[in-house]
Write a protein that holds these residues in place. Structure first.
Motif, PDB file in Angstrom:
ATOM      1  N   MET A  92       0.838  -1.206   0.000  1.00 44.25           N
ATOM      2  CA  MET A  92       0.000   0.000   0.000  1.00 44.25           C
ATOM      3  C   MET A  92       0.869   1.251   0.000  1.00 44.25           C
ATOM      4  O   MET A  92       0.620   2.193  -0.760  1.00 44.25           O
ATOM      5  N   LEU A  93       1.910   1.270   0.830  1.00 44.37           N
ATOM      6  CA  LEU A  93       2.796   2.432   0.896  1.00 44.37           C
ATOM      7  C   LEU A  93       3.547   2.666  -0.410  1.00 44.37           C
ATOM      8  O   LEU A  93       3.810   3.814  -0.780  1.00 44.37           O
ATOM      9  N   GLU A  94       3.891   1.604  -1.113  1.00 39.98           N
ATOM     10  CA  GLU A  94       4.596   1.743  -2.391  1.00 39.98           C
ATOM     11  C   GLU A  94       3.770   2.505  -3.425  1.00 39.98           C
ATOM     12  O   GLU A  94       4.308   3.069  -4.369  1.00 39.98           O
ATOM     13  N   LYS A  95       2.460   2.536  -3.243  1.00 33.91           N
ATOM     14  CA  LYS A  95       1.573   3.224  -4.183  1.00 33.91           C
ATOM     15  C   LYS A  95       0.905   4.435  -3.533  1.00 33.91           C
ATOM     16  O   LYS A  95      -0.190   4.830  -3.912  1.00 33.91           O
ATOM     17  N   ARG A  96       1.594   5.039  -2.568  1.00 32.07           N
ATOM     18  CA  ARG A  96       1.050   6.181  -1.819  1.00 32.07           C
ATOM     19  C   ARG A  96       0.557   7.292  -2.742  1.00 32.07           C
ATOM     20  O   ARG A  96      -0.468   7.915  -2.503  1.00 32.07           O
ATOM     21  N   ASN A  97       1.277   7.561  -3.816  1.00 36.25           N
ATOM     22  CA  ASN A  97       0.888   8.639  -4.725  1.00 36.25           C
ATOM     23  C   ASN A  97      -0.403   8.338  -5.480  1.00 36.25           C
ATOM     24  O   ASN A  97      -1.029   9.238  -6.036  1.00 36.25           O
ATOM     25  N   GLU A  98      -0.856   7.093  -5.486  1.00 34.09           N
ATOM     26  CA  GLU A  98      -2.083   6.711  -6.193  1.00 34.09           C
ATOM     27  C   GLU A  98      -3.329   6.765  -5.308  1.00 34.09           C
ATOM     28  O   GLU A  98      -4.442   6.671  -5.814  1.00 34.09           O
ATOM     29  N   TRP A  99      -3.179   6.916  -4.012  1.00 32.99           N
ATOM     30  CA  TRP A  99      -4.325   6.841  -3.102  1.00 32.99           C
ATOM     31  C   TRP A  99      -5.473   7.786  -3.444  1.00 32.99           C
ATOM     32  O   TRP A  99      -6.630   7.403  -3.315  1.00 32.99           O
ATOM     33  N   PRO A 100      -5.201   9.023  -3.891  1.00 34.46           N
ATOM     34  CA  PRO A 100      -6.340   9.915  -4.210  1.00 34.46           C
ATOM     35  C   PRO A 100      -7.072   9.563  -5.496  1.00 34.46           C
ATOM     36  O   PRO A 100      -8.150  10.093  -5.762  1.00 34.46           O
ATOM     37  N   ILE A 101      -6.509   8.685  -6.311  1.00 38.79           N
ATOM     38  CA  ILE A 101      -7.113   8.338  -7.613  1.00 38.79           C
ATOM     39  C   ILE A 101      -8.007   7.119  -7.435  1.00 38.79           C
ATOM     40  O   ILE A 101      -7.523   6.010  -7.249  1.00 38.79           O
ATOM     41  N   VAL A 102      -9.312   7.336  -7.487  1.00 36.48           N
ATOM     42  CA  VAL A 102     -10.270   6.269  -7.199  1.00 36.48           C
ATOM     43  C   VAL A 102     -10.690   5.507  -8.440  1.00 36.48           C
ATOM     44  O   VAL A 102     -10.774   4.277  -8.419  1.00 36.48           O
ATOM     45  N   PHE A 103     -10.914   6.206  -9.529  1.00 30.96           N
ATOM     46  CA  PHE A 103     -11.456   5.570 -10.723  1.00 30.96           C
ATOM     47  C   PHE A 103     -10.426   5.418 -11.821  1.00 30.96           C
ATOM     48  O   PHE A 103      -9.596   6.310 -12.047  1.00 30.96           O
TER      49      PHE A 103
END
Length: 154
Positions: free
Chosen positions: A141-152
């Protein structure tokens, strides 16, 4: 599709792209308190899931450690589909701060040496835990921290 009473039943799970952190609902109480529920999705719905021992340990670790970073947590609960967690907070409306709190909490998981409350007195299925599995989920999950705000997915 017919509108359902449960918010997540109205979410098109084929259109989301995990991992993400999504504001899933806001309820205002009659006395002015505001409760926000976040969908913290670790795994892509209907494609992958978290194995129960790892998920169970991650739940214990996150539920315990997140409260070291804020006193506004009402609950942190796993989803039955084993793809994520719901985080419920009271009187907290800063989405970016939620992401920071979650990041700090997952870093705490990586540094953990044991699963809190992993015993028959404090846990209903104490034999069903995996500290290493929880750490692996936190790392992913932390490796993709920059993707967290992108839902769709686009």
């Amino acid at each position: 599709m017919k509108k359902m009473n449960v918010e997540s039943f109205n979410l098109d799970h084929t259109k989301v792209k995990a991992p993400y952190v999504r504001l899933a609902g806001v309820i205002e109480g009659k006395n002015g308190d505001v409760v926000r529920k976040y969908d913290i999705r670790f795994k892509q719905p209907n494609k992958e899931h978290m194995e129960m021992p790892a998920l169970h340990s991650l739940e214990h670790l996150m539920a315990e450690h997140i409260r070291n970073h804020t006193n506004q947590v009402v609950d942190l609960s796993p989803m039955g589909c084993q793809t994520g967690f719901y985080l419920t907070m009271i009187n907290h409306d800063d989405y970016e701060e939620v992401l920071d709190i979650l990041e700090k909490t997952l870093r705490d998981v990586l540094n953990a040496t044991e699963v809190p409350a992993c015993n028959e007195v404090q846990c209903g299925w104490a034999a069903n835990h995996s500290l290493e599995g929880a750490k692996q989920l936190a790392k992913e999950m932390l490796e993709k921290r920059n993707e967290w705000p992108i839902v769709f997915a686009e």
